[in-house]
Write an enzyme that holds these catalytic residues in place. Structure first.
Site, PDB file in Angstrom:
ATOM      1  N   HIS B  67      -1.105  -0.333  -0.389  1.00 47.70           N
ATOM      2  CA  HIS B  67      -0.796   0.912  -1.134  1.00 47.70           C
ATOM      3  C   HIS B  67      -0.601   0.225  -2.784  1.00 47.70           C
ATOM      4  O   HIS B  67      -0.337   1.504  -3.572  1.00 47.70           O
ATOM      5  CB  HIS B  67       0.622   0.634  -0.753  1.00 47.70           C
ATOM      6  N   GLU B  70      -3.318   1.659  -4.413  1.00 46.65           N
ATOM      7  CA  GLU B  70      -3.455   2.227  -4.881  1.00 46.65           C
ATOM      8  C   GLU B  70      -2.695   2.513  -5.936  1.00 46.65           C
ATOM      9  O   GLU B  70      -3.482   3.556  -7.328  1.00 46.65           O
ATOM     10  CB  GLU B  70      -2.235   3.374  -3.615  1.00 46.65           C
ATOM     11  N   HIS B  71      -1.210   2.500  -6.117  1.00 47.48           N
ATOM     12  CA  HIS B  71      -0.873   2.786  -7.469  1.00 47.48           C
ATOM     13  C   HIS B  71      -1.197   2.152  -8.646  1.00 47.48           C
ATOM     14  O   HIS B  71      -1.988   3.397  -8.887  1.00 47.48           O
ATOM     15  CB  HIS B  71       0.360   1.787  -7.573  1.00 47.48           C
ATOM     16  N   GLU B 142      10.490   1.984  -4.920  1.00 43.26           N
ATOM     17  CA  GLU B 142       9.680   2.050  -4.246  1.00 43.26           C
ATOM     18  C   GLU B 142      10.414   1.736  -2.790  1.00 43.26           C
ATOM     19  O   GLU B 142      10.943   2.778  -1.770  1.00 43.26           O
ATOM     20  CB  GLU B 142       8.373   2.933  -3.644  1.00 43.26           C
TER      21      GLU B 142
END
Lengths: 421, 432
Positions: B67, B70-71, B142
């Site tokens: 993840h 991905e950012h 997040e």
């Protein structure tokens, strides 16, 4: 698109062959009002509990399954200070099935049954159904507290618009539920049928004349007499107020409400949309870049326009200790934009994003209907093409004129430890 | 280029495996304004133990790195890729699941330009120590957001009850502690191993012509150099068949309690048609047991144990799978018990043949409705493809299911004694 009126239902048919389903949406609109909000929010669930022809939830759900899993939902939303009850049905187009039973007529029939032929005895809904739905509704109201973004949004509206109908929460009030029973709710239902402005939308591979025939056969709305109404939309922002609330949360929710004094239908509405999109409505927006990408304060930081109430709402999820820092950046972004510190390139980019959003919206049947309904609310036909043309025409001058009147009203901050210094 | 025609659905699908290993699918949709494209690596949160490309020894990387990667992909030397897309009138996004990382955009203009941007940014990593550190602040926010979300906590609480060791039980974003360990070198290791074209799929659906688009993608790929394709080797710790614990209780500052009951897949290695058959069968059985037209739904509602939030689902991938049933409840413990009882009773009762036919129709209708959505098609197709299934087989397989085959699945999957676990969120007294 074909428009015609059946009984007093304004019917809008868009025959398109893009989709594998046909979508039907019935909108019932009345002014938002503290007294009727709770009963109207409860009504859709009770209507879904059974009709004269399908006398239980199981019967209705079974009929929907027989219609190849027709999807049926009913709920209530606020559009500014309009209270809109929506019934949606989406059913497969029989062209794509091996079994070719025509489904369109049956779908309209089922929708009409739920809406116009409720299960009633002695002028009352079933007490048991009403009690069960009241319990479920009470739980739904309580659970808003558990969804912090929704909760913060509701609290901001409550604080900011406390003397205006807009503060009424969309689900109504828990304490109002106690006094509702089968009889009073049925009365509320009759009153709604009499007073609401009805709009019916059909999008799919259908023929207008067939829809008209089915409507005339099944959708027999009687004694409907909607009264025209006008809403107060102009309101001067009060001195900027800050409301803080502490809870046991990991992330703070910063929600800020602004008055714009521009509503859908005003000449400055589309310039305001472009202004907002560049301020906080897109990934290239000032808020996204400055709050998230540069200061790394938030995962999300955005703003949206409440079209029929003339508000802009900013929302950001930040660390509880970063209230001052985030507020300052947000204030600065707005005042910089109001001073005009953005480029022609920014404007072009923003228009491209907005136009893309509109075109994408109309690729979804429900999106197309939502977009066109904005026009219906103010009594005008405004198509997606009209939206796009209007956005194209917006100039920097227009944006500055629309932006000039944006005034901060209320800041609401939900925070955990470290946020109340 | 291969062409597959689905007459009943009125769809034509084009596909090709390029020289560098990239698989490309194109599904033209007449009448749509929009084109939607996903560029997906077969790499998700569960792939935390593997042998890096070109090395011999296995590594274990910090939780949440897929993840994080991905950012970080959205940043390049000159700035931020979101900007490029938005200048081209597109909106871009990405998501990381247990098994996939997908980069996507949708646009109604400049489609070729946007495809080029998509391919180029995902195939051009740029990480520095400084930008990696900066991203930690955003991702911490997040993670905090999910920590406040009781549904999310309930779901991962359930997975923690179901699984002993499998990384599916770990939050996709990781924790504040685990992401603190991530370095730029870790990101390059994961990137180089899993973002090879041979491990990726491009799916384009919407307002496009297949042939020129395929040529365009090919040309773009021919200009770039990649190592020889090799299958990444991943490792998983041994996972016992049974659920790890029967139940889990999480107090949270909520007003309404929540309950999820899970059934852990006992044989999580099905692929292809077998998996499709199994997945659709379990979904259909859940609908029969707990759908809105079922007797159970009426009973639970009348007893005041459920509200509209009640739902259920089954998903399976290579190595794991589970059914999940539940929702908000004023008495989540009682709901958990009732659900378990109801599954028992369903197994013992005569099979509801008439309801089965209705529910089959319902699933067919749901699938047709889903095919209106380019997003659904691209995302689901890619998931199916990674599991050797074919999205457009859904209707034929639904039509193939029989009473007998469903009964078999019922007994194979719904083993409440060994495979069932529950997770309950209870309202905690606020500290005064």
């Amino acid at each position: 698109m074909g428009n015609f009126t059946v009984q007093s239902i304004k019917t809008h048919v868009s025959p398109v062959d893009t989709f594998k389903t046909t979508t039907f949406v019935m909108q019932l609109r009345t002014p938002l009002n503290k007294k009727t909000a709770t009963e109207r929010a409860l009504l859709p669930a009770v209507l879904e509990r059974g009709s004269f022809h399908f006398p239980s939830r199981q019967h209705i759900q079974g009929a929907l399954e027989e219609l190849y899993g027709a999807h049926f939902t009913a709920d209530v939303v606020k559009k500014g200070e309009h209270h809109v009850m929506t019934f949606r049905m989406e059913v497969a187009n029989e062209k794509f099935l091996t079994d070719t039973t025509p489904l369109t007529g049956r779908a309209i029939q089922l929708l009409a049954s739920v809406l116009l032929y409720p299960l009633v005895e002695n002028d009352s809904f079933s007490e048991q159904a009403v009690e069960e739905e009241k319990r479920s509704h009470r739980q739904k109201i309580a659970s808003v507290y558990d969804d912090k973004m929704r909760y913060a949004n509701m609290r901001l509206t409550e604080e900011m618009c406390r003397d205006e109908p807009y503060s009424v929460p969309v689900l109504g009030y828990e304490k109002e539920l106690d006094s509702i029973n089968g009889q009073s709710l049925y009365k509320a239902y009759k009153k709604l049928l009499k007073e609401a402005a009805f709009d019916f939308y059909v999008v799919g591979d259908v023929e207008e004349k067939n829809i008209k025939a089915f409507m005339n056969e099944y959708m027999l709305l009687k004694d409907n007499n909607p009264l025209p109404y006008k809403l107060e939309t102009e309101k001067v922002a009060e001195e900027a107020r800050i409301v803080k609330e502490k809870q046991d949360v990991q992330q703070g929710k910063l929600h800020i409400g602004y008055r714009t004094n521009v509503v859908f239908g005003d000449p400055d509405y589309f310039p305001l949309q472009v202004f907002n999109s560049l301020f906080g409505g897109s990934p290239h927006s000032k808020l996204f870049i400055n709050v998230r990408e540069k200061a790394n304060l938030a995962y999300y930081a955005a703003s949206r326009v409440e079209s029929h109430k003339g508000l802009i709402i900013v929302l950001a999820g930040i660390d509880s200790g970063k209230f001052e820092e985030a507020s300052e950046i947000i204030d600065k972004q707005l005042s910089e934009m109001q001073k005009g510190s953005f480029t022609e390139e920014d404007i072009d980019q923003t228009k491209a994003v907005l136009k893309n959003q509109i075109l994408e919206t109309i690729d979804v049947p429900r999106g197309r209907i939502e977009l066109e309904y904005h026009g219906a609310i103010i009594g005008r036909d405004i198509s997606a093409e009209d939206w796009i043309k209007a956005i194209d025409k917006v100039t920097k001058e227009d944006m500055l004129r629309a932006g000039e009147n944006i005034i901060k009203d209320t800041t609401y901050f939900l925070h955990g430890e470290g946020g109340d210094k | 280029m291969e062409q597959l025609v689905f007459e009943q659905l009125n769809e034509e699908l084009y596909s090709e495996k390029l020289e560098n290993g990239l698989t490309v699918f194109i599904l033209p949709k007449a009448g749509f304004n929009k084109t939607y494209a996903t560029f997906t690596a077969e790499y998700g949160s569960i792939d935390n133990q593997f042998t890096p490309i070109g090395q011999n020894e296995g590594v274990k990387v910090p939780d949440g790195i897929a993840h994080f990667l991905e950012h970080k992909m959205f940043e390049h030397e000159e700035g931020d890729v979101f900007q490029d897309f938005s200048k081209q009138g597109a909106s871009a996004n990405a998501f990381t699941s247990f098994t996939r990382t997908a980069y996507l955009f949708s646009s109604t203009s400049n489609v070729y330009k946007n495809i080029e941007t998509l391919l180029n940014f995902v195939q051009h990593p740029y990480f520095t120590e400084e930008t990696v550190e900066k991203e930690k602040g955003i991702i911490e926010q997040e993670i905090s957001m999910y920590e406040d979300n009781p549904d999310w906590q309930n779901f991962f609480g359930l997975l923690d009850a179901l699984y002993h060791n499998h990384p599916v039980k770990t939050d996709i974003a990781g924790t504040a502690e685990s992401i603190a360990e991530i370095t730029k070198d870790d990101l390059y290791t994961c990137y180089n191993t899993f973002y090879h074209p041979g491990n990726m799929t491009l799916f384009i659906v919407g307002n496009v012509e297949a042939e020129p688009m395929m040529e365009f993608v090919k040309e773009n790929q021919q200009q770039k150099k990649f190592k020889e394709a090799s299958n990444p080797s991943r490792y998983f710790d041994e996972e016992p068949k049974q659920a790890a614990k029967k139940s889990k209780l999480i107090p949270m500052p909520v007003k309404v309690g929540k309950c999820l009951v899970g059934i852990k897949e006992a044989a999580p290695h099905r692929q292809g048609k077998e998996l499709l058959h199994h997945e659709l069968s379990v979904q259909l059985l859940l609908e029969l047991m707990f759908g809105q037209s079922s007797e159970n739904y009426q009973v639970l509602f009348s007893e005041g144990l459920i509200d509209e939030s009640f739902s259920f689902d089954y998903t399976a991938e290579k190595g794991f799978g589970f059914s999940v049933i539940g929702g908000d409840s004023s008495d989540p413990k009682a709901l958990a018990e009732r659900i378990e009882d109801m599954i028992h009773s369903f197994i013992d009762a005569p099979f509801p043949v008439a309801a089965f036919e209705r529910i089959r129709k319902k699933k067919i209708g749901f699938f047709l409705r889903a095919l209106n959505s380019p997003e659904y098609i691209a995302n689901q197709f890619t998931r199916y493809y990674f599991n050797e299934m074919h999205l457009f087989d859904v209707i034929p397989v639904l039509e193939e299911l029989t009473e007998e085959s469903l009964k078999e699945t019922l007994h194979a999957h719904f083993d409440t004694k060994n495979q069932l676990a529950s997770c309950i969120i209870i309202p905690e007294e606020p500290n005064s």
